[in-house]
Enzyme design. Structure first.
Site, PDB file in Angstrom:
ATOM      1  N   ASP A  81      80.817 113.049  11.287  1.00 41.33           N
ATOM      2  CA  ASP A  81      79.641 112.483  11.020  1.00 41.33           C
ATOM      3  C   ASP A  81      79.353 112.080   9.480  1.00 41.33           C
ATOM      4  OD1 ASP A  81      77.088 111.227  11.537  1.00 41.33           O
ATOM      5  OD2 ASP A  81      76.117 113.346  11.175  1.00 41.33           O
ATOM      6  N   SER A 207      65.721 113.000  14.878  1.00 45.23           N
ATOM      7  CA  SER A 207      65.086 114.240  14.860  1.00 45.23           C
ATOM      8  C   SER A 207      63.847 113.686  14.574  1.00 45.23           C
ATOM      9  CB  SER A 207      65.622 115.324  13.730  1.00 45.23           C
ATOM     10  OG  SER A 207      66.918 115.747  14.137  1.00 45.23           O
TER      11      SER A 207
END
Length: 277
Positions: A81, A207
């Protein structure tokens, strides 16, 4: 089972859902994610952040992810990532990653294209596909989710055609971290880019995005959504609640693993990834 990035993205495109991509930091977060994926029969992506790969943690964490993926009864992609450098890319490949993200989005567009294309060519030699990023996906703590500098259709099309990425993270109003207030996602822009490019679209900063915005973004064409900050909180909140009287570390961590699992299950169901295997 351990699979490559394109395998899970193709499942998502065919089924009109999004693959949850969970950042992990230790054995316990890996265990929680795998338990959730197997319980819900969902394909998942387990990600290592670039910092962990170039520091010593990645050396120890990668074998745990690989062992968990190979043992799992569901497809699991092991992904880098926000790869910040070629060093992070090469280390990840050596550690067994089956997906790579290179993030050169802060460079001028042409330099981003050139750097990303170079990584795509490198990874092609070992059969690993690449995710790139254009546009600014900033930090929620700085209020970056309020940006109106969204990725354009023309930029996305040019980037994909000239780099060969199979996944593209776009700027449509999200940011990394916890939001000061709910972000405004450019759903129409997602749909326009999805119709124009031959790559799976990625939403970073998952998130804290309201559920309805998540569902709308998937309907518009998002096929991978990243969760990092909330994984940390799901783990740490339970650790802080656990009694110090439980001092055997394996026993101490059991509730934290369960909390990560329950968080992951909620996101898997929200993204429509449940019962896809």
């Amino acid at each position: 089972m351990l699979v490559n990035l394109k395998y899970v993205l193709d499942l998502a495109e065919k089924g009109n859902f999004a693959i949850p991509a969970f950042n992990v930091y230790n054995m316990e977060t890996v265990m929680g994610i795998i338990k959730a994926a197997e319980e819900t029969k969902a394909p998942v992506i387990i990600q290592n952040y670039s910092r962990l790969v170039t520091n010593e943690e990645g050396y120890y964490l990668a074998p745990i992810v690989l062992a968990a993926a190979e043992k799992a009864s569901v497809p699991v992609c092991f992904h880098l990532d926000h790869g910040a450098s070629e060093e992070a890319v090469v280390r990840s490949l050596r550690f067994g990653a089956t997906g790579i993200m290179i993030d050169k989005s802060l460079l001028p567009f042409e330099e981003n294209v050139a750097a990303t294309k170079s990584v795509v060519e490198l990874c092609k030699a070992v059969g690993v596909e690449v995710e790139g990023e254009i546009g600014h996906v900033g930090t929620a703590a700085n209020g970056d989710e309020q940006t109106t500098e969204y990725t354009t259709v023309e930029e996305a099309k040019t980037f994909v055609e000239n780099t060969g990425v199979v996944a593209l993270a776009i700027a449509v109003g999200t940011a990394h971290g916890r939001y000061k207030k709910a972000p405004r996602i450019a759903i129409d822009r997602i749909a326009e880019i999805h119709d124009a490019v031959d790559a799976s679209l990625v939403l970073h900063g998952g998130s804290g995005i309201p559920d309805e915005e998540i569902k709308a973004s998937i309907k518009a064409g998002i096929r991978k959504i990243n969760f990092g900050t909330d994984i940390c909180f799901s783990f740490l909140d339970k650790v802080f609640e656990t009694s110090r009287d439980v001092y055997a570390i394996d026993l101490f961590m059991k509730d934290a693993i369960e909390n990560v699992k329950e968080f992951a299950i909620k996101k898997i169901k929200l993204l429509g990834a449940e019962n896809r295997i």
